[in-house]
Design a protein around this motif. Structure first.
Motif, PDB file in Angstrom:
ATOM      1  N   ILE A 245       0.786  -1.237  -0.012  1.00 30.55           N
ATOM      2  CA  ILE A 245       0.069  -0.010   0.050  1.00 30.55           C
ATOM      3  C   ILE A 245       1.097   1.224  -0.126  1.00 30.55           C
ATOM      4  CG2 ILE A 245      -1.347   1.386   1.570  1.00 30.55           C
ATOM      5  CD1 ILE A 245      -3.173  -0.428   0.379  1.00 30.55           C
ATOM      6  N   LEU A 256      -4.244   6.934  -7.407  1.00 32.28           N
ATOM      7  CA  LEU A 256      -5.024   6.441  -6.359  1.00 32.28           C
ATOM      8  C   LEU A 256      -5.418   7.438  -5.336  1.00 32.28           C
ATOM      9  CD1 LEU A 256      -2.328   3.545  -5.188  1.00 32.28           C
ATOM     10  CD2 LEU A 256      -4.790   3.313  -6.159  1.00 32.28           C
ATOM     11  N   VAL A 261      -7.999   3.922  -1.510  1.00 36.34           N
ATOM     12  CA  VAL A 261      -7.529   2.653  -1.113  1.00 36.34           C
ATOM     13  C   VAL A 261      -7.932   2.243   0.199  1.00 36.34           C
ATOM     14  CG1 VAL A 261      -5.303   2.787  -2.384  1.00 36.34           C
ATOM     15  CG2 VAL A 261      -5.211   3.550   0.070  1.00 36.34           C
ATOM     16  N   VAL A 286      -5.158   6.249   4.681  1.00 35.09           N
ATOM     17  CA  VAL A 286      -5.224   5.067   4.268  1.00 35.09           C
ATOM     18  C   VAL A 286      -6.406   4.473   5.055  1.00 35.09           C
ATOM     19  CG1 VAL A 286      -4.776   2.507   3.987  1.00 35.09           C
ATOM     20  CG2 VAL A 286      -3.303   4.405   3.342  1.00 35.09           C
ATOM     21  N   HIS A 496      -7.445   0.303  -5.030  1.00 32.92           N
ATOM     22  CA  HIS A 496      -6.723  -0.761  -4.649  1.00 32.92           C
ATOM     23  C   HIS A 496      -7.129  -1.084  -3.280  1.00 32.92           C
ATOM     24  CE1 HIS A 496      -3.344  -3.633  -4.789  1.00 32.92           C
ATOM     25  NE2 HIS A 496      -3.246  -3.790  -3.385  1.00 32.92           N
TER      26      HIS A 496
END
Length: 717
Positions: A245, A256, A261, A286, A496
């Motif tokens: 990540i 991203l 993510v 994140v 992702h």
């Protein structure tokens, strides 16, 4: 190797110079943060666009958080001396190179984030930059232009504010010019081994200083690649996912930042354990969530039960049935059964004229949309457009002049809207699933040929709930609701998703997670041997299909760097039973006295208390793990023996050295020492109890104490 005590001033001039270089880098990082702080005045009240102003503030806050110098985490951990004549420069694009005439090796420091001096010259290069690959991959057989790789060792002292502060205490040089096969090349790194084996207290740390070549290759896989990592205990699969990540956010930040993510873990205890890893690497934005939170986040607040969504645990048989992928077809059948056959004429008034669509005119429009595979919710809107277009065709055939405004007016005509509502009723996901699971006849129609009568009965909700708020939903029901929601309106995706402990997800839960990465990619982490849920996967290829990524790349990590051989070999005796065909992991280190088996008398408490005291004599964290139903009684008995074992969740892993952990929450966690109480009870507590015991036995990275009064499971004797 040169090393000193962290509290001792260095006498070695080179070690002193290294400390000065680290101090200068920290000063530069502090200056970089101060420069970002000073930008506040540039977009204060001057920005009139509130949306842009808010975005600027958010970006600034993220940048400030990424530039925090974490005292307990060394700013850099290594150095590379390249062949002289080539200078590597890092920039936002990822690096470049040009030649120079100076003599002497070109040196770069490798660390957790980029640091530059006041003139913009790099002082520390980010471990994710292309140049840094050499730190992890260079070897005497392929030195990648590296002459010497230097590793640093760090100790911890109390800083001015009382917080722990890392101090450079050692360095070790690895000469890559000596050639492959030489005795020096086969000795290995003392600092690397010491860092891998270092006792671990509190939450998980990053492994950026100890990433192994096979792990580095996975971390740097391209964004478009979906990876599936089968990793035995202690092989670092979770660390690979977290560092991937961080790498993708470095190499694909612009893409991203738009799509987002997420990290999906098995429970909140696990997420709490890993929460510090990404911030230490400079990544603070994140989203970390569980499957449960992912599935309930978008459910309407007005229907939210006061007692929470999950109020019931399914039997293993019912859980398997509800988790089966066949339920997706059952739900699809039931949803599309809401469509009605046209039986009445639709009449639209336009001035003095009447325009009619007869049932035989509407039926093909309805059937065409149903066969196209559109989302159910979008079909309602499309049907109104189709009907309006059909009426406009009649009007134009009679010489009427029509345009876009005419189309909009006809589409919004009460007669058209009423017909759409009657033919294509609006459906809410919660009510759809509730109706299906409380009406045996309706369920039988949708499940005909797919489920047996017994399986259909196992799906039904208990009692007679009056609505979604009063229903006793289970964890498996939530995946059905999410499937229904996706059939009605397709969800937006993420760029992702890292999915940890994936082997425990049911096919329906896999479909739910896979939809979130429908247009993106996944990093799937797990261990087939650690599957403990009723629907646990038997192989990765099937699970990848349910995730919608059948072409995902499977990689096996079987070298255990953390768990000693004595412990992993003991636990691996269960593998032929719980995961036939799965190879046993290979531990790279042995630790004398790592495994202690204690057969107690009738009362387990005294022996258990002694094992806890023995574990606490060492360094690091200690986990007391027992079957969930036994743990409360064991904690009370230990308290009477003078041993306090606070429950995980009631206390953080960094606030108490000894914590009591229910076996069901042990997955993904790691302790320096583990005390396991009564393995036979763990096996008997659930359908896949032997798999659960394998998980429990492999949580220790230094010592494992197994205390029992009953005979051990046959495989372990």
């Amino acid at each position: 190797m040169t090393t000193i005590d962290p509290t001792t001033p260095p006498a070695d001039p080179e070690l002193l110079a290294e400390r000065e270089a680290l101090r200068a880098a920290r000063t530069a990082l502090r200056r970089m943060r101060e420069e970002v702080e000073a930008t506040e005045l540039l977009f204060g009240d001057a920005a009139q666009d509130k949306v842009s102003n808010a975005a600027l503030h958010r970006g600034r806050e993220r940048r400030l958080a990424a530039l925090v110098d974490i005292p307990g985490a060394p700013l850099y951990f290594g150095r590379l001396d390249f062949d002289n004549g080539t200078v590597f420069l890092e920039d936002d694009a990822g690096g470049g190179e040009h030649s120079r005439a100076d003599e002497g090796p070109d040196r770069v420091s490798i660390g957790r984030r980029h640091v530059h001096d006041g003139r913009g010259k790099p002082m520390v290069l980010d471990w994710r930059a292309p140049i840094s690959v050499a730190y992890y991959q260079a070897s005497p057989s392929d030195r990648m232009k590296v002459q010497v790789r230097r590793r640093y060792g760090f100790g911890t002292v109390a800083g001015p504010d009382g917080e722990p502060e890392s101090v450079l205490t050692a360095f070790e040089d690895e000469d890559l010019m000596i050639g492959e096969g030489s005795p020096e090349a086969s000795q290995g790194s003392e600092l690397l081994n010491a860092e891998i084996e270092r006792p671990r207290t509190g939450p998980m740390r990053d492994i950026v200083a100890t990433i192994q070549p096979e792990q580095d290759a996975l971390v740097r896989a391209p964004l478009e690649t979906t990876l599936c990592v089968q990793g035995a205990p202690g092989t670092g699969k979770t660390a690979v996912g977290l560092h991937r990540i961080a790498f993708l956010l470095y190499s694909e930040r612009e893409r991203l930042s738009r799509s987002g993510v997420a990290i999906v873990g098995p429970n909140r205890s696990f997420l709490s354990y890993i929460q510090d890893v990404l911030p230490a690497l400079g990544e603070v934005d994140v989203h970390q969530t569980t499957v449960h939170e992912l599935l309930t986040r978008d459910l309407p607040e007005r229907m939210r039960p006061a007692q929470g969504w999950v109020r019931r645990v399914e039997s293993p048989e019912a859980a398997r049935t509800k988790g089966s992928a066949v339920l997706a077809e059952v739900l699809r059948r039931d949803l599309w059964a809401h469509l009605r056959t046209p039986e009445e004429t639709v009449m639209v008034r336009r001035g003095s004229r009447r325009w009619r669509l007869y049932p035989e005119d509407v039926r093909p429009l309805l059937e065409e949309l149903a066969e196209r595979g559109v989302a159910y919710g979008a079909g309602r809107e499309l049907l109104s457009h189709r009907m309006a277009h059909a009426i406009l065709s009649l009007m134009e055939a009679e010489g009427e002049v029509c345009d876009d405004r005419t189309h909009t007016q006809v589409r919004r005509d009460p007669a058209v809207r009423a017909a759409v509502t009657a033919l294509w009723p609006k459906v809410e996901p919660l009510k759809l699933v509730l109706g299906l699971l409380t009406d045996p006849e309706r369920l039988a129609r949708a499940a005909e040929g797919l489920l047996t009568p017994e399986e259909q009965t196992s799906l039904l909700l208990p009692g007679r709930p009056r609505g979604p708020k009063s229903a006793k939903w289970s964890e498996e029901d939530l995946a059905l609701v999410d499937e229904a929601a996706a059939l009605i309106e397709r969800p937006s995706g993420l760029g992702h998703v890292v999915l940890d402990e994936a082997q425990d997800l049911s096919p329906m839960q896999c479909r739910a997670v896979g939809r979130r990465a429908g247009s993106g990619s996944l990093t799937v982490l797990g261990d087939i041997a650690q599957g403990t849920s009723p629907s646990a996967a038997r192989n990765w290829s099937t699970l990848l299909e349910h995730l919608g990524k059948p072409t995902g790349h499977l990689h096996v990590l079987d070298r255990g760097y953390r768990v000693p051989a004595q412990i992993i070999d003991f636990a691996a005796r269960l593998l032929p039973t719980i995961a036939p065909g799965l190879g046993a992991p290979v531990a790279v280190r042995r630790s004398p006295g790592a495994l202690q088996l204690v057969s107690a008398a009738e009362e387990i408490a005294p022996a258990l208390a002694e094992a806890c005291r023995a574990a606490l004599k060492g360094e690091g964290s200690v986990g007391l793990i027992a079957a969930d139903h036994q743990l409360p009684g064991l904690r009370t008995a230990l308290a009477a023996e003078g041993v306090d074992a606070p429950l995980l969740g009631e206390t953080g892993m960094d606030s108490a050295r000894l914590v009591a952990v229910p076996a069901s929450l042990a997955k993904g966690l790691e302790f320096d020492a583990v005390v396991v109480a009564e393995p036979a009870a763990i096996v008997e507590a659930e359908e896949r109890g032997s798999n659960r015991l394998y998980v429990v036995l492999t949580r220790a990275v230094s010592s494992l104490h197994v205390v029992h009064t009953r005979p051990l499971p046959q495989e372990l004797t």
